[in-house]
Structures are given as C-alpha cells and as structure tokens.
Design a protein around this motif. Sequence first.
Motif, mmCIF file in Angstrom:
data_model
loop_
_atom_site.group_PDB
_atom_site.id
_atom_site.type_symbol
_atom_site.label_atom_id
_atom_site.label_comp_id
_atom_site.label_asym_id
_atom_site.label_seq_id
_atom_site.Cartn_x
_atom_site.Cartn_y
_atom_site.Cartn_z
ATOM 1 N N GLU A 45 0.534 -1.315 -0.042
ATOM 2 C CA GLU A 45 0.186 -0.227 0.074
ATOM 3 C C GLU A 45 0.770 1.178 -0.290
ATOM 4 O O GLU A 45 0.172 1.984 -0.638
ATOM 5 N N GLN A 46 2.310 1.362 1.123
ATOM 6 C CA GLN A 46 2.705 1.856 0.285
ATOM 7 C C GLN A 46 4.140 2.717 -0.881
ATOM 8 O O GLN A 46 3.582 3.786 -0.822
ATOM 9 N N ASP A 47 3.625 1.961 -2.022
ATOM 10 C CA ASP A 47 3.688 2.045 -2.744
ATOM 11 C C ASP A 47 3.628 3.134 -3.770
ATOM 12 O O ASP A 47 3.478 3.870 -4.665
ATOM 13 N N SER A 48 2.397 3.097 -3.091
ATOM 14 C CA SER A 48 1.325 3.999 -4.073
ATOM 15 C C SER A 48 0.547 5.427 -3.558
ATOM 16 O O SER A 48 -0.385 6.693 -4.165
ATOM 17 N N VAL A 49 1.327 5.778 -2.467
ATOM 18 C CA VAL A 49 1.496 6.717 -1.683
ATOM 19 C C VAL A 49 1.749 8.010 -2.620
ATOM 20 O O VAL A 49 3.085 8.422 -3.139
ATOM 21 N N MET A 50 1.199 9.236 -2.847
ATOM 22 C CA MET A 50 1.957 10.175 -3.341
ATOM 23 C C MET A 50 2.942 11.137 -2.550
ATOM 24 O O MET A 50 3.049 10.662 -1.505
ATOM 25 N N PRO A 51 3.471 11.341 -3.289
ATOM 26 C CA PRO A 51 4.826 12.123 -2.322
ATOM 27 C C PRO A 51 4.191 13.159 -1.956
ATOM 28 O O PRO A 51 3.589 13.848 -2.720
ATOM 29 N N THR A 52 5.252 14.306 -0.163
ATOM 30 C CA THR A 52 4.520 15.039 -0.356
ATOM 31 C C THR A 52 5.275 16.313 -0.718
ATOM 32 O O THR A 52 4.019 17.522 -0.702
ATOM 33 N N ARG A 53 5.718 16.201 -1.590
ATOM 34 C CA ARG A 53 6.370 17.485 -2.305
ATOM 35 C C ARG A 53 7.621 16.974 -3.214
ATOM 36 O O ARG A 53 8.040 15.856 -3.172
ATOM 37 N N VAL A 54 7.698 17.387 -4.166
ATOM 38 C CA VAL A 54 8.408 17.783 -5.719
ATOM 39 C C VAL A 54 9.397 18.359 -5.447
ATOM 40 O O VAL A 54 8.682 19.541 -6.275
ATOM 41 N N HIS A 55 10.387 18.291 -4.702
ATOM 42 C CA HIS A 55 11.559 19.566 -5.825
ATOM 43 C C HIS A 55 12.613 19.386 -7.219
ATOM 44 O O HIS A 55 13.190 18.543 -7.077
ATOM 45 N N ALA A 56 12.118 20.467 -7.674
ATOM 46 C CA ALA A 56 12.889 20.014 -9.197
ATOM 47 C C ALA A 56 13.870 20.782 -9.963
ATOM 48 O O ALA A 56 13.545 21.895 -9.382
ATOM 49 N N VAL A 57 15.160 20.422 -9.850
ATOM 50 C CA VAL A 57 16.212 21.105 -10.070
ATOM 51 C C VAL A 57 16.680 21.056 -11.313
ATOM 52 O O VAL A 57 16.834 19.483 -12.160
ATOM 53 N N VAL A 58 17.207 21.693 -11.832
ATOM 54 C CA VAL A 58 17.770 21.538 -13.383
ATOM 55 C C VAL A 58 18.944 22.585 -13.611
ATOM 56 O O VAL A 58 19.346 23.504 -13.445
ATOM 57 N N LEU A 59 19.793 21.377 -14.083
ATOM 58 C CA LEU A 59 21.162 21.437 -14.471
ATOM 59 C C LEU A 59 21.412 22.198 -15.417
ATOM 60 O O LEU A 59 21.033 22.225 -16.187
ATOM 61 N N VAL A 60 22.337 23.581 -14.672
ATOM 62 C CA VAL A 60 22.683 24.224 -16.239
ATOM 63 C C VAL A 60 23.929 24.797 -16.045
ATOM 64 O O VAL A 60 24.292 25.243 -14.977
ATOM 65 N N SER A 61 24.567 24.891 -17.598
ATOM 66 C CA SER A 61 26.331 25.038 -17.118
ATOM 67 C C SER A 61 25.858 26.557 -18.010
ATOM 68 O O SER A 61 26.750 26.764 -18.056
ATOM 69 N N ARG A 62 24.489 26.348 -19.503
ATOM 70 C CA ARG A 62 25.120 28.087 -20.170
ATOM 71 C C ARG A 62 23.722 28.317 -20.152
ATOM 72 O O ARG A 62 22.902 27.322 -20.390
ATOM 73 N N LEU A 63 23.247 28.869 -20.797
ATOM 74 C CA LEU A 63 21.959 29.444 -21.404
ATOM 75 C C LEU A 63 21.308 29.660 -22.756
ATOM 76 O O LEU A 63 22.223 30.362 -23.217
ATOM 77 N N HIS A 64 21.109 28.012 -22.936
ATOM 78 C CA HIS A 64 21.030 28.011 -24.311
ATOM 79 C C HIS A 64 19.867 27.174 -24.542
ATOM 80 O O HIS A 64 19.100 26.772 -24.027
ATOM 81 N N LYS A 65 19.790 26.500 -25.891
ATOM 82 C CA LYS A 65 18.561 26.213 -25.964
ATOM 83 C C LYS A 65 18.463 25.034 -25.328
ATOM 84 O O LYS A 65 17.485 24.644 -24.826
ATOM 85 N N PRO A 66 19.309 24.030 -25.402
ATOM 86 C CA PRO A 66 19.107 22.005 -24.405
ATOM 87 C C PRO A 66 18.638 22.894 -23.013
ATOM 88 O O PRO A 66 17.579 22.381 -22.518
ATOM 89 N N THR A 67 19.222 24.046 -22.368
ATOM 90 C CA THR A 67 18.563 24.396 -20.720
ATOM 91 C C THR A 67 17.397 24.944 -20.885
ATOM 92 O O THR A 67 16.503 24.662 -20.085
ATOM 93 N N LEU A 68 16.884 25.648 -22.117
ATOM 94 C CA LEU A 68 15.663 26.456 -22.170
ATOM 95 C C LEU A 68 14.704 26.058 -22.741
ATOM 96 O O LEU A 68 13.549 25.427 -21.308
ATOM 97 N N ARG A 69 14.772 24.037 -23.020
ATOM 98 C CA ARG A 69 13.858 23.409 -23.069
ATOM 99 C C ARG A 69 13.685 22.802 -22.411
ATOM 100 O O ARG A 69 12.545 21.556 -21.587
#
Length: 687
Positions: free
Chosen positions: A514-538
């Motif tokens: 039953e625990q496997d179906s429990v939704m996480p209380t919080r999702v912290h998203a992190v986007v790794l950035v090396s420089r500001l270009h198209k791959p980063t914006l996408r």
Amino acid sequence: MDSSSLIASPSLARRSKQLFLGTRLKSEQLDETMLPKRVALPIFASDALSSVAYAPDEVFIMLAVAGATAYAWSWKVALAVAVVLMAVVASYRQTVHAYPSGGGDYEVATVNLGRRAGVTVASALLVDYVLTVAVSISSGSQYAAAALPALSGHEPTVAVALVVVLAAVNLRGVRESGALFAVPTYTFMAALLGMAAVGLFRLLTGTLPQVESAELQVVPAAGFEEPLTTLGLLLLLARAFSSGCAALTGVEAISNGVPAFRKPKSRNAATTLLLLGLIAVSMMVSIIVLANQMGMRYVDPHQLDQLRTADGSALPAGYDQHTVIAQIAGALFADFPPAFYLVVSMTGVILVLAANTAFNGFPVLASILARDGLAPRALGARGDRLAFSNGIVFLAGLAIVLILAFDAETTRLIQLYIVGVFVSFTMSQLGMLRHWTGRLREVHDPRTRHRMLRSRAINAFGLALTSVVLVVILVTKFLAGAWIAILAMAIFYFLMLQVRRHYDQVAEELESDEQDSVMPTRVHAVVLVSRLHKPTLRAIAYARATRPNVLECLHVDTDTEETRELMRQWQESGQEVALRVLHSPYRELVRPVVAYTAELRAANPRGVVAVYIPEYVVGRWWEQLLHNQTALRLKARLLFRPAVMVTSVPFQLSSSHAALQRRERDLDRARPGDVRQGRPPRSFTRR
C-alpha cells in the motif's frame, strides 16, 4: 549540463553482424530452426562418437602398466563399457519421453529429488560441457600440430582459434551449424565403420595384418613387475574401465536438446539416441578387438620407456607412437594410402567438432537455469539467429581459460573428464526411478502400468551401473585430477545458489504494498545549467510542464568569469526560475550536485527530488568524443540516491538528423533474402 548521447546510424554495425551471423530471424521463425533426425544426429552425437578416437587409447594405456599380457582383457573391458553405454542410452530414451521440455538430467533431478539435487546435476553438466570443449579442441590441436609441423609448440593458440571459430559458427544458429557439421561427421562414421568392416572381414579370412607396434615389447611399469594378485587385477581393470567410460560422454546432450528436434520431438530424440548408441558401440568394440588381434602395443605417450624393441633394447630417440586408430588404418590400408589419410584426417576433424555438442547443450541448459533464476537472465535471451548467443559466448570464454591454463595438453585435461557426466547420469536415473514409482501410485490401467514397470526396471538397471561406475571413477581418478572437476562443480553449485538467492531477494523487495501508491508530499525539481542556450531552455520548459512544487535551476561554479557571465545573461533574459549557484573550490561538478540533492532529501524525507539534465544528441561516433561525459557520471552517482529521480532532456543536433535519415534509407533499401522471406522494403509497403 552538457553531455552527449550517441544515436549514430547502426547500419555499419548491423551489416557487419549480418556478415558474420546472417540475416536476423523473427521469433515466429523458431519452428524453421528445428532439426530433423539426419541433422540432429551429427550435432548431438559428435561428442560421443569422437570419444572413439581416444577411449580405446586410454584403455590400452591403463592396461599397459601391467605389460602386454594385460591386453588380453581389452575386449572384455570394451564389452563392459558397451553394456553401460547401451544401458544409459535405454535409460535416456525413457527420460526424453517423460521430460521433453529440454531440461534433461537437471529437470529430472529437480522435479523428483529437489532443487539442491537439480543444482548439483546442473553444476556437473556445466563443468562437463566446458571440459568437453577444452578436451576435444585440445586433442584436435594436437592432431593439427602433428599434421602441420609449423604449428608445433603453438597448440594453445590453435585451440583458442578453433574455439572462436566454433562459437562463431554456432552463433549463426543451430540448424546452420548442424548442416555445416553434418558432412564431416557422417564422413567420419563412414570411414571408421568402413575400416572396421574391412578389418573384421580380413580377420575372418585370415589375412589380418599386424600393426606397426606389434613387434615391440611392453615392459611393466614400476611396481607391476610381479604377477598381479586378484585385487591388483581388479583395480587395474577398474582403471581401464573408468578410462574407457569416456565413450559415454555426450549421451546426455540429446535429452537436454529435445526442444531443438522437429515434431514429434520425443520420438525423434529417442530414435537419435538409439542410433548414437549403436554406432558408438560398434565403433569402439570393433577398434579395440581389431587392435588386440593386430598385436597393438600402446603406452602412455609420457612413458615411452615402457616400450622396447623385439630384442629388448631401448627405442631410438624421437620415436613417434601413433594413435590406435592411426596404427590400425596404417596396417589395413598400407596399399591404399587415400583411405588411411581419410580415416586419420576425419578423426582429427571429429575431435574438433565434438565440441559442437557442448555448444548446443550448454546454452540450452544455461537458458533453463536462467528461467529458474539460477543463472543470469541474459543467458536465457535468444540472439538474432534465435540461438542462445550469450550462453555460446560464455562457454567459449570458459573453455579458452581452461585451455590456456592447461596449455592445451589433452593428457592433463582428460583426468578431469567424465566425473561430472556420471554424477548427472546417476542422479538422473535415481530421479527417473522415483518418477515412475510416483506415477505407478496414480495409474491403474494394466497396460500402462506394465509399460511403466518396464521403464522403471530400465532406469533401475541404469542406476545400478552408473553408480558403480561413478564410484570406480572417483576412486581411480580423484588424485589424478578429478578433484579439480569436483571443485569446479562445487563453485558452480555455490554461484547458482547465490544467484537464486539474489533474485529471490530482489523479488521480495519489489513486491508491491500500500505504501508504494502513496503520493510524495513534495516534488523539488532541479534543472542543471552549464550555460544559457536552447538545451537549457528546453529542459526548463519540460520541468515546468511537470508542475513540481518547487522549481529551481542549479549551476556549479568552477570558473568565476563564466559564472558571472551566466548570471548576467540570466538577469537580462528575464527568466522566472531562480538560479542557484554552488561554489566548487576544487572545480568538481558531480560531488556538489550530489551533496545538494542529499540536503534537499534530508530537509523533506517524504518528498522527492527531480533532477533534469540537458543532453546533446549527436549522430557520428567521433562527435561523442568531443563532448564531456559529466552527465553520465552524474547519473551514475544519483542512481544510488533514494527518492532522487533523474530525467535526461535530449536536444538533437543537426548531425543526429542526418543519422536518422541514413537509417531511414537503410530501412528502405532492399536486402538479400527480403523477397524470399516475404519481407518487402518499407518504401514499398508505404505506397
């Protein structure tokens, strides 16, 4: 975070693979690879038939320690081996009918005696298959070195090359390897049986010649100068009998390979077994009888000082003792050299092809073990040609290691032989005995019970014989090298149980609750950035589309100037997502990111951290070398972090589009065999 992922056109690799292995086969074409009896016989019988090339030699070597007078027992030893061989064949005919799934001895032991008994049998068979390849190929390399002096001293290299060739042929599929090996195997049978027929005819007509060693004397080995006592004679005959039982190796391969036969599978396998037994017995008994009648004098090649000339003097230096078959063929065909060369050359070829039996039996058994969780599951996967490719490669690797370790010396390897096969014989017969006993409690039809009682009697007789032979082999060969085979069996046994334990633990951990179906209380998203270009914006756009609770971008400061420039561009672009900068005094990229995700997890144990990594997609192999591999290292580290999700966000460079177009053209191009196999080009099907 810049990195790359290779999606280059697979045409070169695919074409190279097809060149060596042939066109890929669909799973639905598996029935087309099934074997008729005429092809199955050379595939599964080559091992047992090849033992005719060295089993008679071993019998005479064992008897020679007591002098030439002991050769009088050679034909009796041959008959005893023949009785055991036919009893084993009759027993396995019951097995292939009762267990046609291809598990053979392993399945019989597992079902009737328990899993540990089955693992014991499996370990014995695996060791025997590896030794079959090593012994047969090493013996074949010795024949090659004798025929071509330039190869002398390079036997291990020749043996390794032969193993690689056999593995490559078998990777093309069982049916193709059988068709390729059928001609030399049938030629060997015709040559040996023809030689035996000529010899027996000349024996009956009184024109049988003597072999080249008939004028020599055999001096008893040290400790055997005095007449043998009854106990000493029994031990001598037991050693000769155990060596002659090498003729039984390979019989079990048919019971393991029943699924490879055409329907009706069990009946075809049983018929092939009977043919194998009759041919092997005819060859072996004929050769030993002829050798005895033609005055054969044959000793251990490393103990040639046992041989003396007719006047009792030592043999000249460099004396070459030819094999038993070579001496018989040389005497019988002294006036017709082509027949002599045919017999000798085909004997050398069959010794190499004997390994083909193992290349068919080992992968099938390994696939069954993989299905039962006793071996890596990769061994149960079929390759492009519907053969168990991983098992073939694994067997080749083990055999090469053994060949190099023993320097391709057959006399050293032969002592390890046949222990494993008689362990499997004995356990299988015991399992079949319990199988029929259990069935008899359930069946009441008189005719069916009579058939089962007959089968049980056959298996009981086989159990009695194989048990005695196993004891004899252990007593006579343990110190001579059989202990190495027993140790190898123990290692395989331990490894298989550990693999099964691992799979059981994984299955237990993956069991949902039953625990496997429990939704996480919080999702912290992190986007790794090396420089500001198209791959980063996408990557930022994709991360925002997932609607996390918190979204931020992360940059690792390894160069102060570059970091300042990035922050300036970030402010000017008006990005709504905050940019966090991690200082890295030692210019590391992976460690700061891993440490930061660990901090986020510690702050919210019931939440998850989603890491988005922009990646380049290139289309040429050399472009892969021009981009850093930081993302690959980072993903490898983050995979071991609980509740940390890693997502690659690909950005296709122009070269990747060119690679895709090349692949489309390759798919549209007609290939050899397309029309014959009913596979039109894609461009045709799109019209």
